[in-house]
Design a protein around this motif. Structure first.
Motif, short mmCIF file in Angstrom:
data_model
loop_
_atom_site.label_atom_id
_atom_site.label_comp_id
_atom_site.label_asym_id
_atom_site.label_seq_id
_atom_site.Cartn_x
_atom_site.Cartn_y
_atom_site.Cartn_z
N ARG A 14 -1.75 6.97 -9.60
CA ARG A 14 -1.23 6.32 -10.91
C ARG A 14 -2.47 7.08 -11.58
O ARG A 14 -2.57 7.00 -13.48
CB ARG A 14 -2.64 4.68 -10.69
N ALA A 32 -0.47 -7.54 -7.28
CA ALA A 32 -0.35 -6.61 -6.40
C ALA A 32 -0.40 -7.62 -4.88
O ALA A 32 0.57 -7.34 -4.13
CB ALA A 32 -0.83 -5.17 -6.08
N THR A 80 -2.26 3.21 -4.17
CA THR A 80 -0.98 2.63 -5.18
C THR A 80 -2.17 4.07 -6.76
O THR A 80 -1.46 4.12 -7.44
CB THR A 80 -1.41 1.57 -6.19
N ARG A 121 -2.62 -1.44 0.74
CA ARG A 121 -1.69 -0.49 0.24
C ARG A 121 -1.88 -0.50 -1.38
O ARG A 121 -1.73 0.65 -2.28
CB ARG A 121 -0.67 -2.15 0.31
N TRP A 122 -2.85 -1.83 -2.04
CA TRP A 122 -3.14 -1.96 -3.18
C TRP A 122 -4.08 -0.39 -3.45
O TRP A 122 -4.19 0.56 -4.23
CB TRP A 122 -3.91 -2.86 -3.40
#
Length: 355
Positions: free
Chosen positions: A59, A36, A55, A51-52
């Motif tokens: 998911r 990432a 996600t 930002r990671w």
């Protein structure tokens, strides 16, 4: 290329000493995190971590999987800071838990079904064999999770799993004979109403638990080829070589000293280690000795052969065939000599009375 090697080595150092299962899971989690970032530690900061974390919302991970990923990344960030590879300790940017939206119905993608069917024939645990096979056949995981032992029936040397979905629609899946036979000891002792797939407390496993187990198998299958390559590249001790050859260590030590000029080694004394090539060459030497070749003949072949000749099974077979051919030729020559000698003696006996 240098950066990729540096990251790989850093991950290996961080994982050193952990159990094998933890190493596999944590390595996957951290490599996913680094992907990432584009594989660049220079881009590692709190906005990149946020930002990671964002996600996770789409998911649809199980809560246990999300907590494991957070723990892995937090531990890795602490290691990077302790080694001076990042300027700031960013572990506080990674929470210990995170509210994620779990998938209500875990599914197995159609692209993975072939891998699952193949993996089901390689694993040892009967329950895991059955899980992989049913998932590979497209059976929904919520249906598999409700499977009871009474739902498994014999059929012409194989088995059939009969279960129902939430709308009480019957689903049938054929169980191959190999998997069916491995299930027989469990069928004999388990209660018919007990769930086939259980959690640690004995209750029926959730579909999310089954999905996570399948994910572990797929990850391990993907890493098995790399693991085999790493094993081939690993240097071995004399004790490990003796174990692989099934010989006493004293015998292997004698062969090592006797044929030392032809056996690759690294280091000296107690620190001496051997590549996989040495194992194959010693195996070839043992086969030659058992076939009746003398040590001098083996040395002559090693001197005249290319360096890699004795490290490959087909070449070793060719050498053994050549030795057998030469011995057969020698036996034929001796037989012909004995026949000629017998003929001469017969002629001498026939003329002796005339004298």
């Amino acid at each position: 290329m240098q950066e990729e090697f540096s990251l790989t080595r850093t991950i290996d150092e961080w994982l050193a000493g952990r159990p094998a299962a933890t190493r596999r899971a944590y390595r996957h989690d951290v490599q996913e995190f680094l992907a990432a970032l584009g594989g660049d530690l220079g881009r590692l900061d709190e906005p990149a971590i946020r930002r990671w974390l964002a996600t996770f919302d789409h998911r649809r991970l199980a809560q246990a999987t999300a907590r494991r990923k957070l723990a892995a990344v937090r531990s890795f960030l602490r290691f990077l800071h302790q080694r001076g590879l990042v300027a700031h300790d960013l572990t506080r940017a990674v929470p210990t838990t995170l509210q994620v939206t779990e998938s209500p119905v875990p599914i197995v993608r159609s692209t993975e079904r072939g891998r699952l069917l193949a993996a089901s024939l390689r694993v040892a645990d009967p329950r895991l064999q059955l899980l992989l096979w049913l998932a590979g056949c497209g059976c929904p995981l919520p249906v598999v999770a409700r499977l009871r032992w009474r739902d498994l029936h014999p059929y012409d040397g194989e088995g059939i799993a009969v279960c129902s979905d939430e709308q009480n629609r019957l689903l049938r899946c054929v169980i191959p004979g190999m998997i069916w036979r491995s299930l027989q000891p469990l069928l004999a002792k388990e209660h018919p109403d007990a769930p086939v797939f259980q959690s640690s407390d004995g209750s029926a496993a959730r579909p999310e638990d089954l999905a996570e187990a399948i994910g572990w198998v797929l990850d391990e299958t993907a890493d098995s080829r790399l693991g085999a390559e790493r094993d081939r590249d690993r240097l071995l001790t004399l004790t490990e070589i003796a174990r692989r050859l099934g010989l006493p260590e004293t015998t292997v030590r004698y062969y090592r000293d006797r044929f030392a000029p032809y056996l690759p080694a690294v280091g000296s004394g107690r620190a001496r280690r051997y590549p996989q090539q040495t194992v194959e060459r010693l195996r070839w030497i043992v086969e030659q000795l058992r076939a009746g070749a003398s040590p001098h003949e083996i040395e002559a072949q090693l001197r005249s052969a290319p360096p890699d000749l004795a490290t490959h099974a087909p070449a070793a077979d060719a050498q053994l065939t050549d030795s057998v051919g030469r011995l057969s030729q020698r036996i034929r020559e001796l037989t012909e000599s004995l026949q000629r000698l017998s003929q001469i003696l017969s002629e001498l006996r026939s003329i002796a009375p005339d004298k």
